[in-house]
Design a protein around this motif. Structure first.
Motif, PDB file in Angstrom:
ATOM      1  N   GLN A  53      58.712  43.754  24.470  1.00 13.01           N
ATOM      2  CA  GLN A  53      58.704  42.303  24.290  1.00 13.01           C
ATOM      3  C   GLN A  53      59.884  41.894  23.412  1.00 13.01           C
ATOM      4  O   GLN A  53      60.011  42.352  22.285  1.00 13.01           O
ATOM      5  N   ILE A  54      60.720  41.028  23.948  1.00 11.90           N
ATOM      6  CA  ILE A  54      61.938  40.631  23.248  1.00 11.90           C
ATOM      7  C   ILE A  54      62.009  39.104  23.184  1.00 11.90           C
ATOM      8  O   ILE A  54      61.265  38.400  23.868  1.00 11.90           O
ATOM      9  N   ASP A  55      62.935  38.611  22.380  1.00 11.00           N
ATOM     10  CA  ASP A  55      63.133  37.172  22.240  1.00 11.00           C
ATOM     11  C   ASP A  55      63.453  36.553  23.598  1.00 11.00           C
ATOM     12  O   ASP A  55      64.195  37.113  24.401  1.00 11.00           O
ATOM     13  N   TYR A  56      62.891  35.373  23.830  1.00  7.23           N
ATOM     14  CA  TYR A  56      63.006  34.694  25.118  1.00  7.23           C
ATOM     15  C   TYR A  56      64.455  34.471  25.548  1.00  7.23           C
ATOM     16  O   TYR A  56      64.792  34.596  26.724  1.00  7.23           O
ATOM     17  N   LYS A  57      65.330  34.167  24.590  1.00  7.93           N
ATOM     18  CA  LYS A  57      66.731  33.910  24.972  1.00  7.93           C
ATOM     19  C   LYS A  57      67.394  35.169  25.537  1.00  7.93           C
ATOM     20  O   LYS A  57      68.288  35.079  26.385  1.00  7.93           O
ATOM     21  N   PHE A  58      66.920  36.350  25.087  1.00  8.26           N
ATOM     22  CA  PHE A  58      67.484  37.585  25.626  1.00  8.26           C
ATOM     23  C   PHE A  58      66.943  37.862  27.029  1.00  8.26           C
ATOM     24  O   PHE A  58      67.649  38.442  27.864  1.00  8.26           O
ATOM     25  N   PHE A  78      73.543  41.840  22.301  1.00  4.67           N
ATOM     26  CA  PHE A  78      72.273  42.499  22.616  1.00  4.67           C
ATOM     27  C   PHE A  78      72.468  43.521  23.732  1.00  4.67           C
ATOM     28  O   PHE A  78      71.957  44.653  23.656  1.00  4.67           O
ATOM     29  N   ASP A 118      74.765  31.464  22.075  1.00  4.86           N
ATOM     30  CA  ASP A 118      73.712  32.257  22.719  1.00  4.86           C
ATOM     31  C   ASP A 118      74.298  33.336  23.620  1.00  4.86           C
ATOM     32  O   ASP A 118      73.813  34.469  23.637  1.00  4.86           O
ATOM     33  N   GLU A 168      75.467  36.128  21.531  1.00  2.00           N
ATOM     34  CA  GLU A 168      74.310  36.902  21.057  1.00  2.00           C
ATOM     35  C   GLU A 168      73.772  37.809  22.146  1.00  2.00           C
ATOM     36  O   GLU A 168      73.418  38.964  21.899  1.00  2.00           O
ATOM     37  N   THR A 222      61.355  44.407  30.864  1.00  3.04           N
ATOM     38  CA  THR A 222      60.791  43.866  29.628  1.00  3.04           C
ATOM     39  C   THR A 222      59.298  43.622  29.849  1.00  3.04           C
ATOM     40  O   THR A 222      58.809  43.595  30.975  1.00  3.04           O
TER      41      THR A 222
END
Length: 205
Positions: free
Chosen positions: A88-93, A10, A3, A6, A57
C-alpha cells in the motif's frame, strides 16, 4: 511538475524504468486473481529472453485478514525484480505508476465499477482487462483495450507479447490534463442542461 519529479524519484528508488513495466493496482484478495497474473509473468520470463516486469500494489492481507501465502511461490521472480510488490503506497504514486506503465492490467474474476480502469482511461493508457461485462461496459467507447479470459493464461500471455513488441506510447501529461478538463466541463454542462430542461418542464405544468 513537483508530483512528476516525486514520482520519478519513487520509480528510481524502486528500480522501475519508465514505460518498461506492466501495472496492476488492486488488493491481493482471491477473486482479484493476482496469483494467475503472477504465473503468467513467471512463464513469460521462463520462455523469453526479454524480461517482462510486473509492478503491483495493494494490501497483501486478504479481506479475511489472512496473509497471502502464494507469494512465496514467486520468490525468485521477486528477488530478481521481475515481479515487484510495493504494497500500500501513497495515492499519487499509484497514479504515477499508471501514467508511466506500458499498460494497465486488471485480471479480476469479478469486479465492480473499477476506479483504476477509469484513471487509466483518463491517462490514455493501454488496458488489458479480464473479459467481464463490467469491464466491457467501462470501455464501451475506449479503443485501446484488450480483453482476456481470466482462467486462460495463454490468452493473456499472447496479448502481453504483442503489446511488448510495439513501440511505447508515451503520453503527454499536458494533453491529458487539457482533455480531461474539457471532458468534465462537458459533463457539467450536460448536467446543467438536463437540470434546466427538467425544471422548465415542471414550471410549464
Amino acid at each position: 511538475d513537483n508530483d512528476i519529479n516525486e514520482v520519478r524519484s519513487f520509480l528510481k528508488k524502486n528500480n522501475i524504468l519508465e514505460y518498461k513495466y506492466y501495472f496492476v493496482a488492486n488488493q491481493f484478495w482471491e477473486h482479484k486473481n493476482y496469483e494467475f497474473l503472477f504465473k503468467v509473468f513467471k512463464n513469460l520470463n521462463l520462455t523469453i529472453k526479454k524480461k517482462f516486469i510486473l509492478v503491483s500494489t495493494g494490501s497483501i492481507i486478504d479481506n479475511r485478514n489472512i496473509k497471502i501465502s502464494y507469494i512465496e511461490n514467486f520468490k525468485n521472480e521477486i528477488d530478481n525484480g521481475l515481479i515487484k510488490i510495493l504494497g500500500q503506497i501513497d495515492y499519487k504514486f499509484v497514479q504515477g505508476l499508471i501514467y508511466f506503465a506500458k499498460a494497465y492490467i486488471n485480471p479480476s474474476k469479478f469486479e465492480g465499477w473499477n476506479t483504476g480502469v477509469e484513471e487509466a482511461k483518463m491517462m490514455k493508457k493501454h488496458l488489458i482487462l479480464s473479459d467481464l461485462g463490467i469491464h466491457r461496459e467501462q470501455c464501451e467507447k475506449y479503443n485501446t483495450v484488450n480483453f482476456f479470459n481470466p482462467k486462460e493464461p495463454g490468452e493473456l500471455n499472447q496479448i502481453i507479447k504483442k503489446i511488448d513488441s510495439e513501440d511505447n506510447k508515451k503520453i503527454n501529461l499536458s494533453e491529458v490534463i487539457l482533455d480531461n478538463d474539457l471532458h468534465f466541463k462537458n459533463i457539467s454542462l450536460n448536467l446543467q442542461r438536463n437540470y434546466l430542461s427538467i425544471k422548465d418542464q415542471k414550471l410549464k405544468k
